[in-house]
Write an enzyme that holds these catalytic residues in place. Structure first.
Site, short mmCIF file in Angstrom:
data_model
loop_
_atom_site.label_atom_id
_atom_site.label_comp_id
_atom_site.label_asym_id
_atom_site.label_seq_id
_atom_site.Cartn_x
_atom_site.Cartn_y
_atom_site.Cartn_z
N CYS A 64 -6.06 2.79 -8.16
CA CYS A 64 -7.47 2.97 -8.45
C CYS A 64 -7.74 4.46 -8.42
O CYS A 64 -7.60 5.10 -7.39
CB CYS A 64 -8.34 2.27 -7.42
N ASP B 96 0.04 5.16 0.77
CA ASP B 96 -0.13 6.16 1.83
C ASP B 96 -0.22 5.51 3.20
O ASP B 96 -1.10 4.68 3.44
CB ASP B 96 -1.36 7.02 1.55
N ASP C 171 0.88 -1.16 0.00
CA ASP C 171 0.00 0.00 0.00
C ASP C 171 0.92 1.22 0.00
O ASP C 171 2.10 1.12 0.40
CB ASP C 171 -0.86 -0.05 1.28
N ASN D 15 -5.16 3.06 -3.49
CA ASN D 15 -6.39 3.77 -3.83
C ASN D 15 -6.05 5.24 -3.96
O ASN D 15 -5.44 5.81 -3.03
CB ASN D 15 -7.45 3.61 -2.72
N GLN D 16 -6.46 5.85 -5.05
CA GLN D 16 -6.20 7.28 -5.24
C GLN D 16 -7.50 7.97 -5.65
O GLN D 16 -7.62 8.53 -6.75
CB GLN D 16 -5.08 7.49 -6.24
N SER D 17 -8.47 7.97 -4.72
CA SER D 17 -9.77 8.59 -5.01
C SER D 17 -9.64 10.11 -5.13
O SER D 17 -10.58 10.77 -5.58
CB SER D 17 -10.77 8.25 -3.89
N ASP E 227 -1.90 -0.31 5.80
CA ASP E 227 -2.20 0.32 7.10
C ASP E 227 -3.71 0.37 7.35
O ASP E 227 -4.14 0.77 8.44
CB ASP E 227 -1.59 1.73 7.18
N ARG F 158 -9.03 -2.17 4.63
CA ARG F 158 -9.34 -2.48 3.23
C ARG F 158 -8.13 -3.06 2.49
O ARG F 158 -8.27 -3.84 1.55
CB ARG F 158 -9.88 -1.26 2.52
O1 LIG Z 1 -3.48 4.07 1.50
P1 LIG Z 1 -3.60 4.19 -0.02
O2 LIG Z 1 -4.56 3.17 -0.63
O3 LIG Z 1 -2.20 4.12 -0.69
O4 LIG Z 1 -4.14 5.68 -0.35
C1 LIG Z 1 -5.12 6.28 0.49
C2 LIG Z 1 -5.41 7.64 -0.09
O5 LIG Z 1 -5.91 7.51 -1.39
C3 LIG Z 1 -6.48 8.39 0.67
O6 LIG Z 1 -7.58 7.52 0.86
C4 LIG Z 1 -8.70 8.22 1.44
O7 LIG Z 1 -9.74 7.27 1.59
P2 LIG Z 1 -11.03 7.34 0.58
O8 LIG Z 1 -10.50 7.02 -0.81
O9 LIG Z 1 -11.59 8.74 0.68
O10 LIG Z 1 -11.97 6.25 1.10
C5 LIG Z 1 -8.33 8.78 2.82
O11 LIG Z 1 -8.06 7.69 3.68
C6 LIG Z 1 -7.07 9.65 2.71
O12 LIG Z 1 -6.63 10.01 4.01
C7 LIG Z 1 -5.97 8.90 2.01
O13 LIG Z 1 -4.86 9.78 1.79
MG LIG Z 2 -2.79 3.38 3.24
ZN LIG Z 3 -11.07 1.70 -9.28
#
Ligand SMILES: O=P(O)(O)OC[C@@H](O)[C@H]1O[C@@H](OP(=O)(O)O)[C@@H](O)[C@@H](O)[C@@H]1O
Ligand SMILES: [Mg+2]
Ligand SMILES: [Zn+2]
Length: 184
Positions: free
Chosen positions: A90, A10, A8, A52-54, A127, A130
């Site tokens: 994503c 972040d 992962d 995840n990169q929403s 971390d 999910r």
């Molecule tokens: O931990 P990875 O998957 O590498 O990336 C997480 C980030 O895309 C962001 O995902 C968001 O979750 P939502 O996408 O809003 O549910 C939040 O948790 C943010 O704090 C976080 O920076």
């Molecule tokens: Mg993370």
């Molecule tokens: Zn996706």
């Protein structure tokens, strides 16, 4: 057989933020993480990132900025003597109904397709719950790190079927353990 580790991003490689990581300047490595990736890489592991990169769907940054962030991370790893084989992400939002947003296994399926590697029991470090669930559904070994949101994830209580997973303070501690195990 190729040794593979899925990370992962972040909260594992770089510090996380509830305001999202929106630029290269906001991408601050977790202490020891860059060197940990380089050590795994030098020891023969393929290291890939599944994130995840929403923030893209939310309009906070675009895929060009994301590519620069990933280039910056890989430049640091290469300067330490290693390499990240690929960044799989994503770009969608929680309501877009995609298959690639963790906890779904779509990012791992992309890794299998693009790298023709086996992911069975490959350590997948995260971390957030999910991350662990995505690992589980893709047949990887879910591993929790307590950096980023990891301590909060642990404090919230892990589901019974994740109760016995490996837990490390951070990516550096995982690499110390994994490489120590490999050298035994
Ligand atoms: O931990 P990875 O998957 O590498 O990336 C997480 C980030 O895309 C962001 O995902 C968001 O979750 P939502 O996408 O809003 O549910 C939040 O948790 C943010 O704090 C976080 O920076
Ligand atoms: Mg993370
Ligand atoms: Zn996706």
């Amino acid at each position: 057989m190729t040794k593979l580790v899925i990370l992962d991003r972040d909260g594992v490689i770089n510090e996380d933020s509830d305001a999202f990581i929106k630029s290269v300047d906001e991408c601050i490595p977790v202490p020891g993480s860059i060197d940990a990736i380089a050590r795994l890489s030098k020891a023969g592991y393929q290291v890939v990132v599944a994130t995840n990169q929403s923030g893209i769907a939310r309009g906070l940054f675009d895929e060009f900025v994301l590519a620069r962030i990933h280039q910056s991370i890989n430049d640091q790893v290469e300067a330490a003597g290693g390499i990240i084989t690929g960044f799989f992400y994503c770009p969608h939002g929680p309501d877009d109904g995609c298959r690639c947003r963790k906890p779904l296994p779509g990012l791992v399926e992309e890794i299998v397709q693009q790298l023709t590697v086996t992911v069975s029991n490959a350590p997948f470090l995260g971390d957030s719950l999910r991350d662990l669930q995505a690992a589980q559904s893709a047949g990887c070994e879910p591993v929790l790190v307590l950096s980023g949101k990891g301590q909060a994830t642990l404090d919230a209580g892990l589901p019974a079927d994740l109760a016995n997973i490996r837990i490390y303070p951070d990516l550096a501690a995982f690499s110390d353990s994994q490489l120590g195990v490999d050298q035994s």
